[in-house]
Design an enzyme around this catalytic site. Structure first.
Site, mmCIF file in Angstrom:
data_model
loop_
_atom_site.group_PDB
_atom_site.id
_atom_site.type_symbol
_atom_site.label_atom_id
_atom_site.label_comp_id
_atom_site.label_asym_id
_atom_site.label_seq_id
_atom_site.Cartn_x
_atom_site.Cartn_y
_atom_site.Cartn_z
ATOM 1 N N HIS A 34 13.477 -65.144 51.423
ATOM 2 C CA HIS A 34 14.765 -64.621 51.850
ATOM 3 C C HIS A 34 14.959 -64.808 53.351
ATOM 4 O O HIS A 34 14.137 -64.336 54.138
ATOM 5 C CB HIS A 34 14.883 -63.141 51.488
ATOM 6 N N HIS A 62 26.857 -64.574 51.444
ATOM 7 C CA HIS A 62 26.196 -64.677 50.145
ATOM 8 C C HIS A 62 27.176 -65.004 49.020
ATOM 9 O O HIS A 62 26.756 -65.412 47.938
ATOM 10 C CB HIS A 62 25.486 -63.367 49.798
ATOM 11 N N ARG A 86 24.380 -65.517 69.366
ATOM 12 C CA ARG A 86 23.835 -66.076 68.116
ATOM 13 C C ARG A 86 23.007 -64.996 67.426
ATOM 14 O O ARG A 86 21.945 -64.603 67.907
ATOM 15 C CB ARG A 86 22.956 -67.294 68.424
ATOM 16 N N CYS A 108 21.330 -73.306 71.637
ATOM 17 C CA CYS A 108 21.104 -73.315 70.197
ATOM 18 C C CYS A 108 20.856 -74.744 69.738
ATOM 19 O O CYS A 108 21.460 -75.689 70.271
ATOM 20 C CB CYS A 108 22.322 -72.729 69.481
ATOM 21 N N TYR A 149 15.589 -74.825 61.793
ATOM 22 C CA TYR A 149 15.379 -75.308 63.155
ATOM 23 C C TYR A 149 14.400 -76.479 63.175
ATOM 24 O O TYR A 149 13.451 -76.518 63.959
ATOM 25 C CB TYR A 149 14.916 -74.168 64.065
#
Length: 685
Positions: free
Chosen positions: A121, A145, A223, A268, A403
């Protein structure tokens, strides 16, 4: 009445998320054994590892997927399958809640065992808030979701149905209410361009982004993966390889250790993702413009000093290069960096409590955060509560299944275990301001421009925000005949002045040495002036390397472009033609056909001290995740004939309304999607 997690559940949650040193967690994400003496409740096999990995990746990328309407999410599921058992709500609540070794959840009239979902999750053990109850009230808040694909994957965990006697006349269980975890989030500056509200993800408009060398705290990009946690005393725990722990209060960190300052840019990995989407292909994730980057001076204590005080003896760590420093946040997020970076005396990794001379804002990690200069911002964990020195990198999905970057051919087939986690960032640059014609005189940093003259690092001249509404970037007057019907000129003027500004940055502390600018789509190039902000007494730089961005400025003359004769566009055709190529639909040729406007593309690319430079195209670095979108930054501008400016005709130069580039269709779609999502979920406040 809103339900809350019992104190014991919170303790369990924190214990579950505690990093493990050894043995390594099974990265194939196989279902873990169920520690229960009750009969098994699995009429069908548990989900395959591939499904878990798919769930992990897919859920983390949902920000670009369409949202279900309320009617779609509330529709009843099919009649219960006779092969699956029925469960009473009381049994689910009492035996499979947050503290249970086998947590269950419900959705509509179905029951799901999420035990093997927990390692996958993206929100970590936060999902345990819903354990023993329904997912619906949580999904109404976490709207990411509400995707058909998520519901499809969730079906892999189906173990049964709610007993009909527990269902209401509508065939659903009684509705429950929960406390909105975002209710205490800080108030943000209204100027920020918001991509999602819950959790909040937002970037500053271009005109505010690099107005100064240090981005003001309220304009620093935001973020988040979840809500902003409340302060809980601010204690930091440092765990060494042998399991020994050392605890520090924030006061102890401030009083016992030398206070340091470091100038560092945080960026980011998805900065400029919108560019990659438009120029290469669809990408998953927040469609950042050029503003998922900001620069600040951070104040705190060096991480290496804390690790030494805690008892870490580096000379005894023979395998230091293979070890890692884990950082665990107070909400659920965790990530890690290689230990050599954490202990490098020139690496400047900081445990920060201050930002730009002020107390660290809640949005940016109060009371304590990590700042890892030169690395992707995903490693600079906010709301820090724990540091663990381990023989493996963090096992969180943000480290192992996010990432990372892949080849253009690997979309949907990524080998997440093979690809290294993003650490140091590659070189990038962007255009943030454009002025043309008479507007160049308003640029504060131009000689004689704006207010006063000469370079003004925090200039007050008008900049053009290419991340908002359509903007005119310049005006060139022309003489008008006595009848007032002088047609547009055939070409734009010779020596039409233009001024540009922007930023350049490279990770790893590598200094920017050159910024190249083209005004004709790359046919010819010139060099921009690099602003030496670090020499300005008002903006000194701190740290052992060039961790901050470099602002740049450029002024030159545009190439001559042809302009076909035009007449005003009839109202019936007012909406014909919507992009730069056809003049934004504001004119039509004498033959009744829309003319093809002649535009030019402005380009910027940067080079660092190691002679790393940006790739020309996003196509060669495309990845479905949209990470590391560092290709040349392009902005298209187009001339348009007008009778504006007090009745005097002339040329107006326009750029599209998008996140830093010269197209507006995609940006409108992004904004409309965000607006629709906010209105449908009540998150648009």
């Amino acid at each position: 009445m809103a339900t809350r997690i019992p104190r014991i559940a919170i303790t369990s949650l924190l214990n579950r998320s505690r990093p493990r040193r050894a043995p390594p967690i099974n990265l194939r994400l196989l279902p873990r054994p169920l520690h229960t003496t009750s009969p098994p409740h699995h009429p069908k096999p548990p989900p395959k590892a591939s499904h878990l990995a798919s769930l992990l990746l897919t859920t983390s990328l949902l920000l670009t997927l369409p949202l279900l309407s309320k009617s779609e999410t509330s529709s009843l599921d099919p009649s219960p399958s006779p092969s699956l058992p029925l469960y009473h709500l009381s049994e689910i609540h009492q035996s499979h809640g947050p503290t249970s070794p086998e947590p269950w959840v419900t959705l509509n009239n179905k029951v799901y065992n999420i035990t093997s979902w927990l390692p996958a999750h993206p929100g970590g053990d936060i999902i345990l808030r819903a354990a023993g109850g329904s997912l619906e009230p949580y999904w109404e808040i976490f709207t990411i979701h509400n995707s058909p694909h998520v519901k499809e994957i969730l079906e892999e965990y189906l173990i049964g149905y709610i007993h009909p006697s527990d269902l209401g006349p509508d065939g659903k269980p009684p509705a429950t209410s929960i406390e909105d975890p975002f209710v205490n989030d800080p108030v943000r500056d209204k100027r920020l361009i918001t991509h999602t509200y819950k959790p909040r993800n937002a970037e500053p408009p271009n005109q505010e982004l690099d107005k100064g060398f240090y981005t003001e705290n309220g304009m620093f990009y935001v973020r988040h993966h979840m809500w902003v946690p409340e302060e809980d005393g601010g204690e930091l725990v440092v765990e060494l390889p042998d399991g020994e722990e050392r605890r520090y209060t924030i006061g102890e960190l401030k009083n016992r250790f030398k206070t340091e300052r470091v100038t560092a840019t945080l960026q980011c990995s998805g900065n400029r993702r919108n560019d990659m989407t438009r120029h290469a292909g669809k990408t998953n994730g927040l469609q950042w413009g050029v503003g998922a980057i900001s620069n600040a001076v951070w104040e705190g204590v060096k991480l290496k000093d804390i690790l030494k005080d805690a008892g870490l003896e580096l000379e005894q760590q023979e395998n230091e290069k293979d070890m890692h420093a884990w950082f665990v946040g107070r909400e659920a997020y965790s990530a890690s960096i290689p230990l050599p970076k954490a202990t490098d005396q020139h690496g400047d990794v900081l445990l920060a409590w201050g930002m730009n001379g002020e107390t660290l804002p809640r949005d940016h990690g109060f009371p304590l955060r990590v700042v890892v200069p030169g690395n992707v911002a995903a490693r600079s964990v906010k709301w820090l509560r724990r540091i663990v020195i381990s023989d493996e990198e963090a096992t969180s999905q943000w480290q192992r299944r996010d990432y990372k970057s892949f080849g253009p051919n690997e979309g949907g087939k990524e080998d997440w275990d093979k690809a290294p986690s993003i650490q140091e960032m590659p070189v990038t640059s962007a255009i943030t301001g454009v002025w043309v014609g008479e507007c160049v005189k308003k640029v504060s940093w131009m000689p004689g421009g704006g207010i006063g003259s000469g370079e003004r690092v925090n200039g007050g001249g008008r900049t053009i925000d290419m991340a908002a509404t359509p903007q005119k970037v310049g005006f060139t007057p022309k003489p008008t005949s006595s009848d007032g019907n002088t047609p547009c000129p055939e070409t734009t003027p010779d020596n039409e002045p233009i001024a540009l500004q922007g930023y350049a940055y490279s990770g790893g502390g590598r200094k920017i040495t050159r910024v190249d600018v083209s005004l004709d789509g790359g046919a010819t190039w010139d060099q921009a002036q690099l602003v030496d902000d670090c020499s300005n007494p008002a903006t000194p730089c701190y740290g052992n390397k060039s961790w901050g961005w470099t602002r740049w400025r450029y002024n030159g003359t545009l190439p001559v472009l042809s302009l076909p004769p035009t007449v005003p566009l009839p109202p019936a055709l007012a909406k014909v033609g919507q992009d730069c190529e056809d003049g934004f639909g504001r004119s039509v040729s004498l033959m009744g056909q829309l003319p093809k406007k002649q535009c030019t593309t402005l380009i910027v690319k940067a080079t660092d001290e190691s002679y790393n430079t940006q790739p020309e195209s996003h196509k060669g670095i495309y990845n479905v995740r949209g990470n590391l979108a560092t290709a040349w930054h392009r902005v298209k501008i187009c001339p348009e004939c007008t009778k504006g400016n007090g009745g005097k005709g002339g040329l107006v130069w326009n750029t599209g309304e998008t996140y830093g580039c010269g197209f507006r269709k995609e940006a409108e779609e992004v904004r409309e999607g965000m607006r629709a999502a906010s209105e449908s979920t009540g998150n648009g406040k």
